[in-house]
Design a protein around this motif. Structure first.
Motif, PDB file in Angstrom:
ATOM      1  N   ALA A  26       7.818  -3.432  -2.351  1.00  0.00           N
ATOM      2  CA  ALA A  26       8.998  -4.193  -2.764  1.00  0.00           C
ATOM      3  C   ALA A  26       8.879  -5.651  -2.326  1.00  0.00           C
ATOM      4  CB  ALA A  26      10.260  -3.553  -2.195  1.00  0.00           C
ATOM      5  N   GLU A  27       8.466  -5.873  -1.085  1.00  0.00           N
ATOM      6  CA  GLU A  27       8.382  -7.238  -0.548  1.00  0.00           C
ATOM      7  C   GLU A  27       7.303  -8.066  -1.223  1.00  0.00           C
ATOM      8  OE1 GLU A  27       7.279  -9.650   3.576  1.00  0.00           O
ATOM      9  OE2 GLU A  27       7.616  -7.486   3.683  1.00  0.00           O
ATOM     10  N   HIS A  28       6.117  -7.510  -1.384  1.00  0.00           N
ATOM     11  CA  HIS A  28       4.979  -8.305  -1.838  1.00  0.00           C
ATOM     12  C   HIS A  28       4.733  -8.265  -3.340  1.00  0.00           C
ATOM     13  CE1 HIS A  28       3.973  -9.328   2.224  1.00  0.00           C
ATOM     14  NE2 HIS A  28       4.029  -8.042   2.550  1.00  0.00           N
ATOM     15  N   LEU A  29       5.169  -7.195  -4.004  1.00  0.00           N
ATOM     16  CA  LEU A  29       4.887  -7.066  -5.436  1.00  0.00           C
ATOM     17  C   LEU A  29       6.144  -6.907  -6.289  1.00  0.00           C
ATOM     18  CD1 LEU A  29       1.773  -4.721  -5.154  1.00  0.00           C
ATOM     19  CD2 LEU A  29       1.796  -7.195  -5.516  1.00  0.00           C
ATOM     20  N   GLY A  30       7.305  -6.764  -5.647  1.00  0.00           N
ATOM     21  CA  GLY A  30       8.541  -6.608  -6.402  1.00  0.00           C
ATOM     22  C   GLY A  30       8.697  -5.244  -7.055  1.00  0.00           C
ATOM     23  N   VAL A  31       7.901  -4.280  -6.625  1.00  0.00           N
ATOM     24  CA  VAL A  31       7.959  -2.926  -7.170  1.00  0.00           C
ATOM     25  C   VAL A  31       8.909  -2.103  -6.305  1.00  0.00           C
ATOM     26  CG1 VAL A  31       6.638  -0.834  -7.665  1.00  0.00           C
ATOM     27  CG2 VAL A  31       5.598  -3.075  -8.033  1.00  0.00           C
ATOM     28  N   THR A  32       9.972  -1.614  -6.913  1.00  0.00           N
ATOM     29  CA  THR A  32      10.941  -0.817  -6.164  1.00  0.00           C
ATOM     30  C   THR A  32      10.715   0.656  -6.429  1.00  0.00           C
ATOM     31  OG1 THR A  32      12.544  -1.052  -7.962  1.00  0.00           O
ATOM     32  CG2 THR A  32      12.675  -2.646  -6.166  1.00  0.00           C
ATOM     33  N   SER A  33      10.982   1.468  -5.418  1.00  0.00           N
ATOM     34  CA  SER A  33      10.764   2.906  -5.583  1.00  0.00           C
ATOM     35  C   SER A  33      12.097   3.637  -5.621  1.00  0.00           C
ATOM     36  CB  SER A  33       9.894   3.450  -4.448  1.00  0.00           C
ATOM     37  OG  SER A  33      10.517   3.245  -3.206  1.00  0.00           O
ATOM     38  N   PHE A  34      12.088   4.777  -6.249  1.00  0.00           N
ATOM     39  CA  PHE A  34      13.245   5.663  -6.366  1.00  0.00           C
ATOM     40  C   PHE A  34      14.475   4.941  -6.884  1.00  0.00           C
ATOM     41  CE2 PHE A  34      10.544   7.730  -3.183  1.00  0.00           C
ATOM     42  CZ  PHE A  34      10.294   8.896  -3.879  1.00  0.00           C
ATOM     43  N   GLY A  35      14.271   4.084  -7.800  1.00  0.00           N
ATOM     44  CA  GLY A  35      15.355   3.371  -8.451  1.00  0.00           C
ATOM     45  C   GLY A  35      14.788   2.708  -9.682  1.00  0.00           C
ATOM     46  N   PRO A  36      15.632   2.139 -10.479  1.00  0.00           N
ATOM     47  CA  PRO A  36      15.101   1.494 -11.686  1.00  0.00           C
ATOM     48  C   PRO A  36      14.229   0.300 -11.318  1.00  0.00           C
ATOM     49  CG  PRO A  36      17.504   1.306 -11.567  1.00  0.00           C
ATOM     50  CD  PRO A  36      17.056   2.077 -10.376  1.00  0.00           C
ATOM     51  N   TRP A  37      13.113   0.211 -11.948  1.00  0.00           N
ATOM     52  CA  TRP A  37      12.196  -0.903 -11.782  1.00  0.00           C
ATOM     53  C   TRP A  37      12.047  -1.529 -13.163  1.00  0.00           C
ATOM     54  CZ3 TRP A  37       6.261   0.013 -11.693  1.00  0.00           C
ATOM     55  CH2 TRP A  37       5.591  -1.210 -11.629  1.00  0.00           C
TER      56      TRP A  37
END
Length: 119
Positions: A26-37
């Motif tokens: 999330a911090e370095h690539l903006g990829v969020t988990s277990f939620g809408p990305w």
């Protein structure tokens, strides 16, 4: 045609510390988990490689490829955060395919960053 795959719905893998790894993505690539990305529409590649490939380290079974925009800016940001970024412009970059860079996450998973060519 009905009854067909329309895209990748998720990427799931084991981690020693799932919460810390999710925070890193999330911090370095903006990829969020277990939620809408939210993602932009675009091409995805599904490609099994030969078991003996040297395209990524032999001690790893897979490599995540993330489609990016502004690869140079992302490389700069990652480098400033102390993340090693590998580029091989003469070997990996191709005007018809795009530009590439590679990093590894804190658990040594391989990540290829791909900036498709401008249309």
């Amino acid at each position: 045609m009905t009854g067909r795959v329309t895209g990748i719905g998720g990427v799931f893998f084991r981690a020693k510390d799932p919460a810390a790894l999710a925070a890193w993505y999330a911090e370095h690539l903006g990829v969020t988990s277990f939620g809408p990305w939210p993602q932009q529409e675009g091409m995805s590649v599904f490609a099994p490689f030969d078991a003996g490939t040297d395209y990524w380290p032999a001690d790893r079974e897979w490599m995540l490829n993330l489609r990016v925009e502004g690869l140079d800016d992302l490389i700069k940001t990652l480098s400033q955060a102390g993340i090693a970024v590998e580029t091989r412009p003469d070997e990996w970059d191709n005007p018809e395919i795009g530009r590439f860079a590679r990093i590894t996450d804190p658990e040594r998973n391989n990540i290829e960053l791909w900036e498709p060519p401008s249309s």
